[in-house]
Enzyme design. Structure first.
Site, PDB file in Angstrom:
ATOM      1  N   GLU A 191     -11.942   1.839   5.045  1.00  0.00           N
ATOM      2  CA  GLU A 191     -10.963   2.082   6.111  1.00  0.00           C
ATOM      3  C   GLU A 191     -11.111   3.563   6.446  1.00  0.00           C
ATOM      4  O   GLU A 191     -10.458   4.428   5.866  1.00  0.00           O
ATOM      5  CB  GLU A 191      -9.545   1.757   5.641  1.00  0.00           C
ATOM      6  N   GLU A 224       0.822  -1.212   0.000  1.00  0.00           N
ATOM      7  CA  GLU A 224       0.000   0.000   0.000  1.00  0.00           C
ATOM      8  C   GLU A 224       0.860   1.268   0.000  1.00  0.00           C
ATOM      9  O   GLU A 224       1.533   1.554   0.998  1.00  0.00           O
ATOM     10  CB  GLU A 224      -0.886  -0.019   1.255  1.00  0.00           C
TER      11      GLU A 224
HETATM   12  C1  LER Z   1      -3.331   1.301   6.382  1.00  0.00           C
HETATM   13  O1  LER Z   1      -4.185   0.722   5.466  1.00  0.00           O
HETATM   14  C2  LER Z   1      -3.144   2.707   6.085  1.00  0.00           C
HETATM   15  O2  LER Z   1      -3.794   3.268   5.255  1.00  0.00           O
HETATM   16  C3  LER Z   1      -2.072   3.417   6.790  1.00  0.00           C
HETATM   17  O3  LER Z   1      -2.315   4.793   6.773  1.00  0.00           O
HETATM   18  C4  LER Z   1      -1.837   3.000   8.186  1.00  0.00           C
HETATM   19  O4  LER Z   1      -2.854   3.517   8.998  1.00  0.00           O
HETATM   20 MN    MN Z   2      -5.232   2.195   3.939  1.00  0.00          MN
END
Ligand code: LER
Ligand code: MN
Length: 274
Positions: free
Chosen positions: A247, A153
């Site tokens: 998220e 990510e």
């Molecule tokens: C995790 O998915 C993320 O986006 C990071 O910013 C850790 O919080």
């Molecule tokens: Mn994230």
């Protein structure tokens, strides 16, 4: 594309961008009541996945386990996969391995986000990226053998100076081919780092393996100022058929953030022309 919602079981991450918190049973019940077909778990370690009854709990609520985050290795222990210290990288890798092993029976993906770490200084970025690549290569191989999709990510500049954009992510993923490592594209980070989110998705194409579906201010989709229609159109164009996982900060409440995510999913993905 299918909606998904995050659950954190990590007390040290309180205040973080997760919709449901602490109580797994209640979170699963609420996720199902809101209409989600899947959840993403931010776990302190592999133990919640090793509970004999997790599979039956998911089945009872008709939920899939879409993905598992590994950030607790950083949040709780300070481990990263790019640290200059061998022992820190080894412990970080072992932690990710334990989650790959635990995620396999669920067919869940495993996320490397904050576990990528940062370079101590801009001049050392290439070395840090090299260490990250050396750590991720065997993890990607292990994930592939276990039938687990491993995701890396890109994060915004305030969280890392290694992978910030999807384009940098694509270069990283390509450098580890033929492994099937793919990208997790988080709209909150993208809103900070990308010139044009839709164009970034088009350029990344089939490297995109998972999406964090969230607004500009990290609140639920629709509670900020991100323009979702061009983003969803670009995802359709690249043939993305994975999860749009919320998220997001649980404001004004976990339930409201979850319900708003479902409303946004219906508005932008299910009935975009209505
Ligand atoms: C995790 O998915 C993320 O986006 C990071 O910013 C850790 O919080
Ligand atoms: Mn994230």
């Amino acid at each position: 594309m299918r909606p998904c919602v995050t659950i954190s079981l990590v007390p040290e991450a309180r205040g973080g961008p997760f919709v449901f918190w602490d109580d797994l049973d209640e979170a699963l019940r609420e996720a199902r009541e809101c209409g989600f077909p899947a959840v993403e778990l931010f776990a302190p370690d592999a133990s919640p996945l090793q509970q004999a009854d997790l599979k039956s709990k998911l089945r009872d609520h008709d939920l899939e386990l879409a993905a598992v985050g590994t950030g607790a290795g950083w949040v709780r222990h300070g481990w990263t996969l790019s640290s200059p210290e061998d022992s820190v990288r080894i412990q970080g890798s072992d932690f990710v391995k334990s989650l790959i092993e635990a995620a396999a029976p669920f067919g869940a993906a495993v996320i490397i986000g904050s576990m990528q770490g940062k370079s101590p200084s801009p001049g050392e970025r290439a070395d840090a990226l090299g260490r990250l690549r050396d750590s991720v290569a065997p993890l990607a191989e292990m994930a592939e053998k276990s039938g687990v999709s491993l995701l890396i990510e890109p994060l915004n500049r305030y969280e890392t100076n290694l992978l910030n954009t999807l384009a940098q992510g694509v270069v990283f993923v390509d450098s580890l081919k033929p492994s099937k490592l793919r990208l997790l594209a988080d709209l909150f980070h993208m809103n900070i780092e990308e010139t044009d989110c839709a164009a970034a998705f088009r350029a990344a194409g089939d490297a995109v393996g998972h999406v964090h579906f969230v607004d500009s201010n990290r609140r639920a989709a629709g509670f900020g100022h991100l323009k979702f229609p061009p983003v969803v159109e670009a995802l359709r164009e690249i043939g993305y058929d994975g999860y749009l996982s919320a998220e997001a900060i649980p404001l004004p409440s976990p339930r409201e953030a979850a319900s708003q995510t479902m409303r946004a999913f219906q508005q932008y993905v299910e009935q975009p022309s209505a």
